[in-house]
Design an enzyme around this catalytic site. Structure first.
Site, PDB file in Angstrom:
ATOM      1  N   ASP A 146      14.067   6.554   9.274  1.00 56.68           N
ATOM      2  CA  ASP A 146      12.968   6.901  10.182  1.00 56.68           C
ATOM      3  C   ASP A 146      12.778   5.842  11.257  1.00 56.68           C
ATOM      4  O   ASP A 146      12.012   6.050  12.196  1.00 56.68           O
ATOM      5  CB  ASP A 146      11.672   7.068   9.372  1.00 56.68           C
ATOM      6  CG  ASP A 146      10.527   7.616  10.210  1.00 56.68           C
ATOM      7  OD1 ASP A 146      10.754   8.617  10.932  1.00 56.68           O
ATOM      8  OD2 ASP A 146       9.415   7.056  10.154  1.00 56.68           O
TER       9      ASP A 146
ATOM     10  N   HIS B 111      10.863   8.019  13.864  1.00 54.97           N
ATOM     11  CA  HIS B 111       9.743   7.127  13.562  1.00 54.97           C
ATOM     12  C   HIS B 111       8.442   7.928  13.409  1.00 54.97           C
ATOM     13  O   HIS B 111       7.432   7.642  14.070  1.00 54.97           O
ATOM     14  CB  HIS B 111       9.578   6.069  14.657  1.00 54.97           C
ATOM     15  CG  HIS B 111       8.897   4.813  14.165  1.00 54.97           C
ATOM     16  ND1 HIS B 111       9.143   3.582  14.709  1.00 54.97           N
ATOM     17  CD2 HIS B 111       7.969   4.607  13.191  1.00 54.97           C
ATOM     18  CE1 HIS B 111       8.405   2.665  14.099  1.00 54.97           C
ATOM     19  NE2 HIS B 111       7.679   3.276  13.175  1.00 54.97           N
ATOM     20  N   ILE B 112       8.463   8.896  12.507  1.00 57.58           N
ATOM     21  CA  ILE B 112       7.316   9.778  12.313  1.00 57.58           C
ATOM     22  C   ILE B 112       6.628   9.557  10.963  1.00 57.58           C
ATOM     23  O   ILE B 112       5.822  10.386  10.539  1.00 57.58           O
ATOM     24  CB  ILE B 112       7.735  11.256  12.438  1.00 57.58           C
ATOM     25  CG1 ILE B 112       8.811  11.601  11.384  1.00 57.58           C
ATOM     26  CG2 ILE B 112       8.208  11.572  13.844  1.00 57.58           C
ATOM     27  CD1 ILE B 112       9.109  13.082  11.284  1.00 57.58           C
ATOM     28  N   GLY B 113       6.927   8.451  10.298  1.00 57.19           N
ATOM     29  CA  GLY B 113       6.358   8.219   8.973  1.00 57.19           C
ATOM     30  C   GLY B 113       4.850   8.358   8.937  1.00 57.19           C
ATOM     31  O   GLY B 113       4.284   8.941   8.017  1.00 57.19           O
ATOM     32  N   GLY B 114       4.172   7.827   9.946  1.00 54.17           N
ATOM     33  CA  GLY B 114       2.723   7.904   9.994  1.00 54.17           C
ATOM     34  C   GLY B 114       2.205   8.957  10.950  1.00 54.17           C
ATOM     35  O   GLY B 114       1.007   8.979  11.264  1.00 54.17           O
TER      36      GLY B 114
ATOM     37  N   GLU C  76      14.631   1.745  19.754  1.00 55.47           N
ATOM     38  CA  GLU C  76      14.042   3.075  19.802  1.00 55.47           C
ATOM     39  C   GLU C  76      13.600   3.383  21.222  1.00 55.47           C
ATOM     40  O   GLU C  76      13.168   2.484  21.954  1.00 55.47           O
ATOM     41  CB  GLU C  76      12.850   3.169  18.842  1.00 55.47           C
ATOM     42  CG  GLU C  76      13.244   2.946  17.380  1.00 55.47           C
ATOM     43  CD  GLU C  76      12.061   3.022  16.425  1.00 55.47           C
ATOM     44  OE1 GLU C  76      10.922   3.242  16.915  1.00 55.47           O
ATOM     45  OE2 GLU C  76      12.271   2.865  15.205  1.00 55.47           O
TER      46      GLU C  76
ATOM     47  N   HIS D  67       0.823  -1.211   0.000  1.00 59.29           N
ATOM     48  CA  HIS D  67       0.000   0.000   0.000  1.00 59.29           C
ATOM     49  C   HIS D  67       0.855   1.259   0.000  1.00 59.29           C
ATOM     50  O   HIS D  67       0.529   2.235  -0.687  1.00 59.29           O
ATOM     51  CB  HIS D  67      -0.939  -0.011   1.202  1.00 59.29           C
ATOM     52  CG  HIS D  67      -1.994  -1.064   1.108  1.00 59.29           C
ATOM     53  ND1 HIS D  67      -3.196  -0.870   0.479  1.00 59.29           N
ATOM     54  CD2 HIS D  67      -2.006  -2.353   1.538  1.00 59.29           C
ATOM     55  CE1 HIS D  67      -3.914  -1.971   0.528  1.00 59.29           C
ATOM     56  NE2 HIS D  67      -3.220  -2.884   1.171  1.00 59.29           N
ATOM     57  N   ILE D  68       1.930   1.272   0.767  1.00 62.27           N
ATOM     58  CA  ILE D  68       2.806   2.442   0.766  1.00 62.27           C
ATOM     59  C   ILE D  68       3.609   2.504  -0.521  1.00 62.27           C
ATOM     60  O   ILE D  68       3.676   3.544  -1.191  1.00 62.27           O
ATOM     61  CB  ILE D  68       3.743   2.409   1.991  1.00 62.27           C
ATOM     62  CG1 ILE D  68       2.932   2.515   3.285  1.00 62.27           C
ATOM     63  CG2 ILE D  68       4.771   3.543   1.900  1.00 62.27           C
ATOM     64  CD1 ILE D  68       3.760   2.312   4.543  1.00 62.27           C
TER      65      ILE D  68
ATOM     66  N   ALA E  72      11.906   3.598   5.842  1.00 60.07           N
ATOM     67  CA  ALA E  72      10.808   3.947   6.745  1.00 60.07           C
ATOM     68  C   ALA E  72       9.983   2.705   7.050  1.00 60.07           C
ATOM     69  O   ALA E  72       8.780   2.795   7.289  1.00 60.07           O
ATOM     70  CB  ALA E  72       9.931   5.032   6.122  1.00 60.07           C
ATOM     71  N   SER E  73      10.630   1.533   7.037  1.00 56.04           N
ATOM     72  CA  SER E  73       9.892   0.288   7.276  1.00 56.04           C
ATOM     73  C   SER E  73      10.139  -0.219   8.690  1.00 56.04           C
ATOM     74  O   SER E  73       9.385   0.093   9.604  1.00 56.04           O
ATOM     75  CB  SER E  73      10.275  -0.764   6.232  1.00 56.04           C
ATOM     76  OG  SER E  73      11.665  -1.043   6.252  1.00 56.04           O
TER      77      SER E  73
END
Length: 491
Positions: free
Chosen positions: A334, A369-372, A339, A231-232, A308-309
């Site tokens: 990301d 970790h701000i991808g979403g 973390e 989807h991404i 970013a996975s």
């Protein structure tokens, strides 16, 4: 048989007493006794599509479109008071949906250390988390009332899914809601890397004027290699093509290309051709260390890498070396192997032993970790997961579950006043259905569906001619089956 923590509000008749059912007074935040209701029109929440159109959530709409009568209010039998704990600052959209059901909802802005978490969830029926909370078998073993977990994020690797399923705990997530946000982040980072934006910005913040064009590029005409065309990846493909990029992609399955993009047969073929390589794969044994020293060496001289996975997909010490040598011209990360559990000055060598070396590199974009992490994505995730939790608690529907068979029956209506819905999670072994139907044999089974996933099977049945006084005995008989994992009766 000892009283189950999930059935403590049921009074089983003793010594010839008449069959009766007692419930404790609701302790919901509204201050009045409320029962949970089936999803109906009155609590639908508008969702915002990528085109800005407001309307009912497609998930809720799908569940209510085919009603033939007024939806019947189902009551979770054993959980008059549904206790919900939401960790890690779940979006207000999800909180409002859950509170709107009359549930007791407690929210915390952060995750909890394991020992505190174990104590906190002992009496919780529904648990909502994001990516930082780790639900190990040790944690889940302490949650005696837990029936469902909502992961308000894409990933579910923070949950022991097998243990949860084997104990009748259903897990939901939101696999698609933040796809656009991640794709847009990657587009922004591709441009920033190609133009060395971050270096020029940092220099000017320090007072240094450094106007240069050397090794700064337009992205038009460059080749983007997408690893993982889900989807991404597919959304990113469309955005990149609209900006004039050539797109190739690699995936372990054959997938239809969007636009003029092309699938390549191997990861090596992609690495050798792409100017920008971006990773969008799940965390699996096959993807751990997917990009290491060997793969970095296969990339074009002066190429760029974006991830970013998941943090374990890239061998970061190997990336540091490749950037120091000038083979990789820039990178954007990301996600990381380790973390922090919360915000603060934690991205140091104490967290990851190479952190200081990584931070010293030029043309490197590091994001936490701000991808979403956009308002739109978090709002959509809150709605999607909260609605899944409501459907499961109120109706037993498992559509969208990641660790249980996906089972659904149409909603009962007010035209079916003496019906009850039986939900029976059991070990997937021969003979169980026969014994369950023997228990249900005194009632008409109007509709029934069952499915299995590995060692766990999930059965839903709507039965008629059920008097309220019979429900407790029916429940007790199902609980007595040796293959039983979890029994619920909604009526």
């Amino acid at each position: 048989m000892p009283v189950s923590a999930l059935t403590e509000n049921i009074k089983i008749p003793q010594n010839g007493e008449p069959a009766a059912l007692t419930r404790s007074v609701s302790r919901s935040q509204t201050g009045t006794s409320q029962v949970s209701t089936s999803p109906t029109e009155h609590f639908r929440r508008p969702s915002m599509s990528s085109y800005g159109h407001e309307g009912p959530s497609p998930i809720m709409r799908r569940m209510t479109t085919h009603q033939t009568g007024v939806p019947k209010q189902l009551k979770p039998f054993r959980e008059q008071d549904i206790k919900i704990l939401l960790l890690e600052n779940v979006n207000i959209t999800g909180i409002e949906i859950l509170k709107g059901q009359g549930y007791q909802v407690e929210t915390l802005k952060s995750s909890l250390p394991e020992d505190q978490l174990i104590e906190k969830i002992k009496d919780v029926h529904v648990l909502g988390i994001r990516s930082k909370t780790k639900l190990t078998s040790r944690v889940l073993a302490s949650a005696r009332n837990l029936i469902v977990i909502g992961c308000f994020c894409i990933g579910t690797n923070q949950v022991d899914l097998k243990y949860a399923a084997s104990h009748g705990i259903c897990v939901f997530n939101s696999p698609f809601s933040n796809s656009r946000s991640v794709a847009e982040l990657i587009i922004g980072e591709i441009i920033a890397l190609a133009r060395q934006f971050t270096d020029r910005s940092n220099e000017l913040h320090q007072g240094t004027w450094n106007k240069v064009s050397a090794r700064c590029w337009e992205i038009r005409g460059k080749t983007l290699g997408i690893v993982g065309y889900g989807h991404i990846g597919s959304q990113l493909s469309v955005l990149a093509e609209s900006m004039g990029m050539d797109v190739i992609y690699y995936d372990v399955v054959n997938l239809m290309a969007m636009g003029t993009s092309r699938q390549v047969p191997t990861l090596t073929a992609l690495l050798e051709r792409a100017d920008f390589v971006t990773l969008h794969v799940p965390e699996l044994p096959e993807t751990t260390g997917m990009i290491g020293a060997e793969q970095l060496a296969q990339m074009k001289q002066g190429a760029y890498l974006l991830n970013a996975s998941r943090g374990h997909v890239v061998d970061i010490p190997a990336l540091i070396q490749a950037m120091r040598e000038g083979h990789i011209a820039g990178a954007a990360l990301d996600v990381y192997p380790s973390e922090p559990a919360g915000n603060g000055d934690y991205f140091t060598n104490d967290l990851n032993p190479w952190a200081n070396d990584l931070r010293a590199l030029k043309n490197l974009i590091l994001t936490p970790h701000i991808g979403g992490s956009t308002e739109e994505a978090q709002s959509a995730i809150g709605i999607e997961v909260a609605e899944a939790l409501v459907r499961y608690v109120n109706e037993g529907v498992t559509v969208g579950a990641v660790n249980m068979p996906e089972v659904s029956l149409r909603s009962l209506t007010m035209d079916e006043p003496n019906h009850a819905r039986v939900i029976f999670v059991h070990q997937n072994v021969p003979g169980v259905l026969r014994r369950v139907n023997e228990v249900l044999g005194d009632h008409n089974v109007d509709k029934q569906m069952t499915d299995s996933r590995g060692d766990v099977a999930y059965l839903m049945a709507d039965i008629s001619n059920v008097r309220e006084g019979e429900v407790a005995q029916l429940y007790n008989d199902l609980e007595g089956l040796k293959e039983r994992i979890l029994t619920r009766i909604l009526y």
